[in-house]
Design a protein around this motif. Structure first.
Motif, PDB file in Angstrom:
ATOM      1  N   LYS A   1      22.880 -28.299  14.028  1.00  0.00           N
ATOM      2  CA  LYS A   1      22.182 -28.994  12.932  1.00  0.00           C
ATOM      3  C   LYS A   1      20.731 -28.522  12.770  1.00  0.00           C
ATOM      4  O   LYS A   1      20.015 -29.023  11.892  1.00  0.00           O
ATOM      5  CB  LYS A   1      22.205 -30.513  13.179  1.00  0.00           C
ATOM      6  CG  LYS A   1      23.577 -31.110  13.080  1.00  0.00           C
ATOM      7  CD  LYS A   1      24.009 -31.177  11.614  1.00  0.00           C
ATOM      8  CE  LYS A   1      25.503 -31.477  11.531  1.00  0.00           C
ATOM      9  NZ  LYS A   1      26.023 -31.475  10.171  1.00  0.00           N
ATOM     10  N   ILE A   2      20.312 -27.578  13.620  1.00  0.00           N
ATOM     11  CA  ILE A   2      18.904 -27.145  13.548  1.00  0.00           C
ATOM     12  C   ILE A   2      18.579 -26.559  12.167  1.00  0.00           C
ATOM     13  O   ILE A   2      17.549 -26.871  11.575  1.00  0.00           O
ATOM     14  CB  ILE A   2      18.587 -26.121  14.660  1.00  0.00           C
ATOM     15  CG1 ILE A   2      18.624 -26.809  16.027  1.00  0.00           C
ATOM     16  CG2 ILE A   2      17.208 -25.487  14.449  1.00  0.00           C
ATOM     17  CD1 ILE A   2      18.310 -25.886  17.198  1.00  0.00           C
ATOM     18  N   GLY A   3      19.502 -25.739  11.648  1.00  0.00           N
ATOM     19  CA  GLY A   3      19.273 -25.090  10.345  1.00  0.00           C
ATOM     20  C   GLY A   3      18.986 -26.128   9.274  1.00  0.00           C
ATOM     21  O   GLY A   3      18.018 -26.007   8.503  1.00  0.00           O
ATOM     22  N   GLU A   4      19.811 -27.150   9.257  1.00  0.00           N
ATOM     23  CA  GLU A   4      19.667 -28.214   8.255  1.00  0.00           C
ATOM     24  C   GLU A   4      18.320 -28.937   8.427  1.00  0.00           C
ATOM     25  O   GLU A   4      17.634 -29.239   7.452  1.00  0.00           O
ATOM     26  CB  GLU A   4      20.775 -29.238   8.494  1.00  0.00           C
ATOM     27  CG  GLU A   4      21.448 -29.730   7.244  1.00  0.00           C
ATOM     28  CD  GLU A   4      22.685 -30.540   7.636  1.00  0.00           C
ATOM     29  OE1 GLU A   4      22.526 -31.756   7.807  1.00  0.00           O
ATOM     30  OE2 GLU A   4      23.771 -29.931   7.790  1.00  0.00           O
ATOM     31  N   PHE A   5      17.982 -29.172   9.691  1.00  0.00           N
ATOM     32  CA  PHE A   5      16.724 -29.870   9.988  1.00  0.00           C
ATOM     33  C   PHE A   5      15.522 -29.033   9.529  1.00  0.00           C
ATOM     34  O   PHE A   5      14.607 -29.535   8.871  1.00  0.00           O
ATOM     35  CB  PHE A   5      16.634 -30.179  11.490  1.00  0.00           C
ATOM     36  CG  PHE A   5      15.325 -30.819  11.870  1.00  0.00           C
ATOM     37  CD1 PHE A   5      15.052 -32.135  11.536  1.00  0.00           C
ATOM     38  CD2 PHE A   5      14.342 -30.091  12.523  1.00  0.00           C
ATOM     39  CE1 PHE A   5      13.834 -32.717  11.853  1.00  0.00           C
ATOM     40  CE2 PHE A   5      13.118 -30.658  12.848  1.00  0.00           C
ATOM     41  CZ  PHE A   5      12.869 -31.975  12.512  1.00  0.00           C
TER      42      PHE A   5
ATOM     43  N   VAL B   1      12.373 -29.740   6.962  1.00  0.00           N
ATOM     44  CA  VAL B   1      10.964 -29.572   7.334  1.00  0.00           C
ATOM     45  C   VAL B   1      10.237 -28.742   6.273  1.00  0.00           C
ATOM     46  O   VAL B   1       9.099 -29.029   5.901  1.00  0.00           O
ATOM     47  CB  VAL B   1      10.848 -28.889   8.727  1.00  0.00           C
ATOM     48  CG1 VAL B   1       9.429 -28.449   9.014  1.00  0.00           C
ATOM     49  CG2 VAL B   1      11.339 -29.826   9.819  1.00  0.00           C
ATOM     50  N   LYS B   2      10.954 -27.727   5.734  1.00  0.00           N
ATOM     51  CA  LYS B   2      10.300 -26.836   4.755  1.00  0.00           C
ATOM     52  C   LYS B   2      10.218 -27.464   3.366  1.00  0.00           C
ATOM     53  O   LYS B   2       9.465 -27.004   2.523  1.00  0.00           O
ATOM     54  CB  LYS B   2      11.105 -25.542   4.659  1.00  0.00           C
ATOM     55  CG  LYS B   2      11.046 -24.685   5.905  1.00  0.00           C
ATOM     56  CD  LYS B   2      11.791 -23.418   5.571  1.00  0.00           C
ATOM     57  CE  LYS B   2      12.151 -22.588   6.740  1.00  0.00           C
ATOM     58  NZ  LYS B   2      13.038 -21.492   6.359  1.00  0.00           N
ATOM     59  N   ASP B   3      11.034 -28.497   3.144  1.00  0.00           N
ATOM     60  CA  ASP B   3      11.066 -29.127   1.832  1.00  0.00           C
ATOM     61  C   ASP B   3       9.830 -30.009   1.646  1.00  0.00           C
ATOM     62  O   ASP B   3       9.662 -31.018   2.324  1.00  0.00           O
ATOM     63  CB  ASP B   3      12.354 -29.962   1.729  1.00  0.00           C
ATOM     64  CG  ASP B   3      12.450 -30.686   0.400  1.00  0.00           C
ATOM     65  OD1 ASP B   3      11.525 -30.534  -0.427  1.00  0.00           O
ATOM     66  OD2 ASP B   3      13.439 -31.417   0.194  1.00  0.00           O
ATOM     67  N   LYS B   4       8.985 -29.624   0.705  1.00  0.00           N
ATOM     68  CA  LYS B   4       7.707 -30.332   0.503  1.00  0.00           C
ATOM     69  C   LYS B   4       7.908 -31.804   0.138  1.00  0.00           C
ATOM     70  O   LYS B   4       7.023 -32.635   0.333  1.00  0.00           O
ATOM     71  CB  LYS B   4       6.909 -29.646  -0.613  1.00  0.00           C
ATOM     72  CG  LYS B   4       6.246 -28.381  -0.167  1.00  0.00           C
ATOM     73  CD  LYS B   4       4.967 -28.665   0.628  1.00  0.00           C
ATOM     74  CE  LYS B   4       4.561 -27.469   1.456  1.00  0.00           C
ATOM     75  NZ  LYS B   4       4.133 -27.715   2.809  1.00  0.00           N
ATOM     76  N   ASN B   5       9.093 -32.119  -0.442  1.00  0.00           N
ATOM     77  CA  ASN B   5       9.296 -33.511  -0.861  1.00  0.00           C
ATOM     78  C   ASN B   5       9.826 -34.395   0.262  1.00  0.00           C
ATOM     79  O   ASN B   5       9.977 -35.599   0.088  1.00  0.00           O
ATOM     80  CB  ASN B   5      10.304 -33.574  -2.040  1.00  0.00           C
ATOM     81  CG  ASN B   5       9.800 -32.760  -3.198  1.00  0.00           C
ATOM     82  OD1 ASN B   5       8.610 -32.799  -3.503  1.00  0.00           O
ATOM     83  ND2 ASN B   5      10.687 -31.987  -3.819  1.00  0.00           N
ATOM     84  N   SER B   6      10.150 -33.808   1.415  1.00  0.00           N
ATOM     85  CA  SER B   6      10.837 -34.609   2.442  1.00  0.00           C
ATOM     86  C   SER B   6       9.893 -35.314   3.412  1.00  0.00           C
ATOM     87  O   SER B   6      10.266 -36.271   4.049  1.00  0.00           O
ATOM     88  CB  SER B   6      11.779 -33.721   3.249  1.00  0.00           C
ATOM     89  OG  SER B   6      11.048 -33.000   4.211  1.00  0.00           O
ATOM     90  N   SER B   7       8.685 -34.844   3.553  1.00  0.00           N
ATOM     91  CA  SER B   7       7.681 -35.349   4.511  1.00  0.00           C
ATOM     92  C   SER B   7       8.135 -35.266   5.975  1.00  0.00           C
ATOM     93  O   SER B   7       7.527 -35.852   6.852  1.00  0.00           O
ATOM     94  CB  SER B   7       7.200 -36.778   4.167  1.00  0.00           C
ATOM     95  OG  SER B   7       8.123 -37.728   4.646  1.00  0.00           O
TER      96      SER B   7
END
Ligand code: ACO
Length: 436
Positions: free
Chosen positions: A291-295, A299-305
């Protein structure tokens, strides 16, 4: 402060007169532009939220070169201190400016050891907390409460009071942290044992019970001692600046250190080790390494915080030298405890590898910080996640005190009073309630 031959000139496009600003040189590190007369001469303040370019004091204690990944306590590299010294020698160094000789060390160890017990009444104070209170809530309360138990060392302007309160705080923090732990798990408090070293005594107060003695293990005691050394000071970070600002009003040392404990609690600061381990546990629950890839995507998604906790640092933009040492300790402890195949540790190593190769992290100069590994080490030592930040507070207490005492002894010291750029409503009149 040594004046530089170079001067800065501030000029304005509206024709206001320009102003020369003195520059001072440190022994190493960037020069500073002295803006103290700026307001008096120009009617303007500087604007620097987050202190990105502002030195709030001069100091002789700790130096960090974030680009080189260097950390020096009183000039000594952290790597050498971690290898050749123990925590109490490091405390002596931070407080007094020099490493102790053997006699000075013996005297200092004896002095600290003689103050490890806390006033018996403190356990009744502690019993007022809920058993499930967060240890940092308890520590903020207990450290602040020391001022109510030790009235004879609360005058910050008295050098003897500062000295006694320093020794008391360093000596009593392990006792208080282990009391907070024992209270939370419903076990009796274990009194300090003065025949043990500072760190072995802490481990015993944590893990002995009245029915079973704790036999200190050298590798594990050395690991906790190293955690203490690596966290002992870090120049003008958020909690240290809090202690300085709080102490600048003349409040007592225990109250000022309690303010530091409160600040350290935040997840962007000392709370990161707890947050890092909780993050690993969450990924583990969701499926682990796969699941690291998904995580990382989140992390890289600016909208996710979502942040990769234990990565990044305001000052270290190359690597965190403490992280390198803690990584070593991590391997030693996991070998000694037979936890090398622990799935959480494997997950941490996989996450570290992916993040170190990923362009998002590389381009932003985001590297693992000390907290990425210290959580894994503490977990292997049997320390619960919720206690991590309290252990950080225990270690940082000496740095806070050294910085506080340096400030009070500085003839230029003034109460800290930042200014602001006001952008709210200008003057207006109150409309009576019935007409609003
Ligand atoms: N995960 C993902 N992205 C990050 C992280 C992270 N951990 N840290 C920084 N970034 C990104 C930011 O989003 C920003 O991206 P952008 O340029 O696209 O906007 C860029 O990297 C720069 O980050 P800043 O937030 O400007 O860096 P700053 O110096 O202000 O923050 C901090 C440093 C607070 C430590 C941050 O890296 C962080 O929150 N890390 C996680 C918490 C942590 O581990 N703290 C422990 C600090 S060490 C200690 O206290 C002992």
């Amino acid at each position: 402060m040594t004046p530089s031959d170079v001067k800065a000139t501030l000029s304005f496009s509206d024709g206001s007169p320009s102003m020369d600003l003195p520059i001072y040189k440190g022994s190493i590190g960037p020069d500073v532009i002295d803006i103290r007369k700026l307001y008096a001469q120009t009617g303007r303040f500087t604007y620097d939220p987050g202190f990105l370019s502002t030195a709030a004091c001069n100091s002789t204690i700790t130096y960090i070169d974030g680009d080189k990944g260097e950390l020096l306590y009183r000039g000594y590299p952290i790597e050498q201190l971690a290898e050749h010294c123990d925590f109490l020698e490091t405390c002596y160094l931070l407080l007094k400016g020099e490493l102790p000789n053997p006699t000075q060390k013996t005297d200092f160890v004896k002095l600290v050891t003689n103050h490890t017990m806390v006033n018996e009444q403190m356990q009744f104070f502690l019993r007022g907390f809920r058993r499930d209170a967060h240890p940092m809530a308890v520590m903020t309360g207990l450290v602040g409460a020391l001022s109510a138990f030790y009235h004879d060392s609360t005058d910050i302007n008295n050098p003897q009071h500062r000295e006694i309160s320093a020794i008391r705080l360093i000596a009593k923090m392990p006792t208080l942290v282990s009391m907070a732990y024992k209270y939370g798990v419903g076990q009796p408090f274990i009194y300090p044992k003065n025949s043990l070293s500072y760190s072995a005594n802490f481990m015993r107060m944590m893990f002995a019970t009245p029915c079973e003695e704790y036999e200190p293990n050298d590798v594990l005691v050395r690991a906790i001692d190293r955690i203490f050394i690596l966290h002992a000071d870090h120049e003008q970070n958020a909690s240290t600046s809090t202690v300085r600002l709080c102490g600048s009003s003349g409040t007592n040392p225990f109250a000022a250190i309690a303010a530091g404990v409160a600040c350290l609690w935040g997840p962007a600061h000392g709370g990161a080790n707890e947050a890092a381990l909780n993050m690993l546990k969450d990924i583990q629950k969701q499926g682990g390494v796969e699941k690291i890839g998904e995580f990382i995507k989140q992390v890289k998604d600016k909208n996710s915080s979502v942040k990769l906790m234990g990565f990044g640092h305001r000052v270290y933009k190359n690597y965190d030298p403490r992280a390198k040492l803690m990584r070593e300790t991590c391997h030693e402890v996991l070998s000694a405890t037979g936890l090398h195949d622990d799935p959480l540790f494997k997950l941490a190593m996989a996450l570290e590898k992916i993040a170190l190769e990923d362009d998002y992290f590389v381009s932003r100069k985001l590297y693992p910080n000390v907290d990425f590994y210290s959580g894994i080490v503490q977990s292997a030592l049997g320390i619960p996640v919720s206690l991590f930040t309290a252990i950080f507070a225990l270690a940082r207490t000496v740095g806070w005190i050294a910085q506080l005492n340096e400030m009070i002894a500085d003839p230029e010291y003034k109460i800290g009073r930042p200014r602001q750029l006001f952008v709210g409503s200008t003057r207006r009149d109150v409309t009576p309630l019935a007409q609003r």
